[in-house]
Design a protein around this motif. Sequence first.
Motif, PDB file in Angstrom:
ATOM      1  N   CYS A 148       0.842  -1.200   0.000  1.00 27.31           N
ATOM      2  CA  CYS A 148       0.000   0.000   0.000  1.00 27.31           C
ATOM      3  C   CYS A 148       0.873   1.245   0.000  1.00 27.31           C
ATOM      4  O   CYS A 148       1.936   1.287   0.641  1.00 27.31           O
ATOM      5  CB  CYS A 148      -0.899   0.016   1.239  1.00 27.31           C
ATOM      6  N   LEU A 149       0.433   2.263  -0.717  1.00 25.68           N
ATOM      7  CA  LEU A 149       1.166   3.525  -0.802  1.00 25.68           C
ATOM      8  C   LEU A 149       0.627   4.502   0.242  1.00 25.68           C
ATOM      9  O   LEU A 149      -0.562   4.814   0.251  1.00 25.68           O
ATOM     10  CB  LEU A 149       1.020   4.125  -2.203  1.00 25.68           C
ATOM     11  N   VAL A 150       1.534   4.975   1.116  1.00 21.10           N
ATOM     12  CA  VAL A 150       1.175   5.962   2.125  1.00 21.10           C
ATOM     13  C   VAL A 150       1.769   7.301   1.709  1.00 21.10           C
ATOM     14  O   VAL A 150       2.984   7.403   1.477  1.00 21.10           O
ATOM     15  CB  VAL A 150       1.689   5.560   3.520  1.00 21.10           C
ATOM     16  N   SER A 151       0.917   8.317   1.582  1.00 14.35           N
ATOM     17  CA  SER A 151       1.360   9.663   1.194  1.00 14.35           C
ATOM     18  C   SER A 151       1.259  10.583   2.410  1.00 14.35           C
ATOM     19  O   SER A 151       0.223  10.626   3.087  1.00 14.35           O
ATOM     20  CB  SER A 151       0.494  10.204   0.053  1.00 14.35           C
ATOM     21  N   GLY A 189      -2.312   4.291  16.317  1.00 14.92           N
ATOM     22  CA  GLY A 189      -1.813   5.013  15.154  1.00 14.92           C
ATOM     23  C   GLY A 189      -2.807   4.938  14.016  1.00 14.92           C
ATOM     24  O   GLY A 189      -3.997   4.697  14.224  1.00 14.92           O
ATOM     25  N   ILE A 190      -2.320   5.101  12.787  1.00 12.62           N
ATOM     26  CA  ILE A 190      -3.196   5.062  11.607  1.00 12.62           C
ATOM     27  C   ILE A 190      -3.085   3.685  10.957  1.00 12.62           C
ATOM     28  O   ILE A 190      -1.996   3.269  10.539  1.00 12.62           O
ATOM     29  CB  ILE A 190      -2.831   6.170  10.593  1.00 12.62           C
ATOM     30  N   PHE A 191      -4.233   2.987  10.864  1.00 19.23           N
ATOM     31  CA  PHE A 191      -4.277   1.670  10.228  1.00 19.23           C
ATOM     32  C   PHE A 191      -4.293   1.835   8.714  1.00 19.23           C
ATOM     33  O   PHE A 191      -5.071   2.617   8.164  1.00 19.23           O
ATOM     34  CB  PHE A 191      -5.529   0.910  10.673  1.00 19.23           C
ATOM     35  N   VAL A 192      -3.419   1.094   8.010  1.00 21.31           N
ATOM     36  CA  VAL A 192      -3.310   1.162   6.549  1.00 21.31           C
ATOM     37  C   VAL A 192      -4.030  -0.045   5.954  1.00 21.31           C
ATOM     38  O   VAL A 192      -3.573  -1.187   6.089  1.00 21.31           O
ATOM     39  CB  VAL A 192      -1.839   1.197   6.100  1.00 21.31           C
ATOM     40  N   GLY A 193      -5.168   0.208   5.295  1.00 25.30           N
ATOM     41  CA  GLY A 193      -5.939  -0.865   4.662  1.00 25.30           C
ATOM     42  C   GLY A 193      -5.944  -0.753   3.155  1.00 25.30           C
ATOM     43  O   GLY A 193      -6.758  -1.381   2.481  1.00 25.30           O
ATOM     44  N   GLY A 194      -5.035   0.058   2.612  1.00 21.69           N
ATOM     45  CA  GLY A 194      -4.931   0.306   1.171  1.00 21.69           C
ATOM     46  C   GLY A 194      -4.133   1.575   0.983  1.00 21.69           C
ATOM     47  O   GLY A 194      -3.450   2.044   1.914  1.00 21.69           O
ATOM     48  N   ASN A 195      -4.207   2.164  -0.194  1.00 24.57           N
ATOM     49  CA  ASN A 195      -3.528   3.439  -0.398  1.00 24.57           C
ATOM     50  C   ASN A 195      -4.189   4.501   0.484  1.00 24.57           C
ATOM     51  O   ASN A 195      -5.416   4.640   0.490  1.00 24.57           O
ATOM     52  CB  ASN A 195      -3.589   3.854  -1.867  1.00 24.57           C
ATOM     53  N   VAL A 196      -3.358   5.237   1.226  1.00 23.45           N
ATOM     54  CA  VAL A 196      -3.900   6.152   2.226  1.00 23.45           C
ATOM     55  C   VAL A 196      -3.056   7.432   2.270  1.00 23.45           C
ATOM     56  O   VAL A 196      -1.854   7.417   1.969  1.00 23.45           O
ATOM     57  CB  VAL A 196      -3.933   5.469   3.615  1.00 23.45           C
ATOM     58  N   SER A 197      -3.697   8.529   2.617  1.00 21.19           N
ATOM     59  CA  SER A 197      -3.023   9.825   2.759  1.00 21.19           C
ATOM     60  C   SER A 197      -3.125  10.295   4.207  1.00 21.19           C
ATOM     61  O   SER A 197      -4.180  10.176   4.827  1.00 21.19           O
ATOM     62  CB  SER A 197      -3.648  10.875   1.824  1.00 21.19           C
ATOM     63  N   LEU A 198      -2.000  10.820   4.718  1.00 20.99           N
ATOM     64  CA  LEU A 198      -1.944  11.348   6.078  1.00 20.99           C
ATOM     65  C   LEU A 198      -1.601  12.834   6.033  1.00 20.99           C
ATOM     66  O   LEU A 198      -0.905  13.295   5.119  1.00 20.99           O
ATOM     67  CB  LEU A 198      -0.893  10.597   6.904  1.00 20.99           C
ATOM     68  N   LYS A 199      -2.068  13.545   7.024  1.00 21.29           N
ATOM     69  CA  LYS A 199      -1.811  14.984   7.108  1.00 21.29           C
ATOM     70  C   LYS A 199      -1.194  15.308   8.473  1.00 21.29           C
ATOM     71  O   LYS A 199      -1.592  14.752   9.499  1.00 21.29           O
ATOM     72  CB  LYS A 199      -3.118  15.763   6.920  1.00 21.29           C
ATOM     73  N   MET A 200      -0.230  16.200   8.436  1.00 21.64           N
ATOM     74  CA  MET A 200       0.417  16.645   9.670  1.00 21.64           C
ATOM     75  C   MET A 200      -0.453  17.708  10.332  1.00 21.64           C
ATOM     76  O   MET A 200      -1.072  18.530   9.659  1.00 21.64           O
ATOM     77  CB  MET A 200       1.807  17.199   9.340  1.00 21.64           C
TER      78      MET A 200
END
Length: 357
Positions: A287-290, A339-350
Amino acid sequence: MFKWLFDFSIIYDILLLVIILILLIIFIRSTTFRYILFTCIGVLYIFVTFLAGIEINKYYSASGGVYGVISSVIKPDIKVNEMTFKLNNLVLKSTAEENKYDLTIVKNEALELSKNTSYIILVNDTPTNIINSSIDFVDVNYTYVFYDDNYSELIKDTLNIKLVFYKQSTRLNITTTGGAKAVNYWNDYFNNNGFKIEIKPVKDIPINEDDVLENFNCVKFIVDNEEFKHFDLLKGKTLNENVIPPTKDGYIFKGWSLNNVDIIDNLSDVQINDDTTFYAVYEIEKCLVSFYDVDGITLLGTRLVDYGTIIDDDDIEFLISGSYRWEYLSGDGENTFGGIFVGGNVSLKMYKHSHIA
């Protein structure tokens, strides 16, 4: 009192009655009129029958699927080639007994079994459980498990199959006691898989379940250390179908393997000579985390992680120094206590994190 004289509906009824009486008198006295009347009725009957035939033909030749079966129009058919029976247009019908459905077909072709030979009965290349047999008849059970699209068991049912061999004909009887629900699945099975019964000799082997199964190999398919499916296949045969395993969230099915490592390109190329076990090989999804700045627009960087990874809210790779944390922005993910669970491509913000000192 004379209101009826002005009621046109009554007048029409009287006129109709007079006309019928006139026609009846002509019918009785005139031979020619009777011929004409009977001819018209015959022509009308032929015409209506012709139109009905056209409609039935249109109904059953329509493209896009089978719309129904009229058992009195479409008859079950059995084709016999030596010891192989291929059946078409099978529809099990209800009987006087509750939940019992059956079908009987008589074929004017005689078959003769040898007294000195033992036999096994196969249905669509799968061995059946022999209940009783002689040179005049065989009585077997064929059990099948029906699954839904998620490979969960819907129903397990058994067909009882009897073949009786007369001197000038062969009679086949198929019965189930599974009720209407089972019959619906069986009719769909017949439509999709056909129905082939084979009688094969097994030399010098008594007819009982344990000995007959010595001529077959058990083929198992294992998913996550549990049996997903199995076949009893005649020695030396190859699989005639592609076995599709269940889907797993976050995993990609790579194929079947004999050693949990090497993938088999085509199951139908594998000849089965011994008991064989196939293992489903899955690969975890990447999965791609941005990572985005506080504005949710400026991209700070990306990372490939495994499905199910938990990104700490204070992950330091792209985090600006200070009291900042990561939070879920969009995609297939969610905030959790860890934390943030990754279940696919996901975007996070600071975001700016403040706390009481």
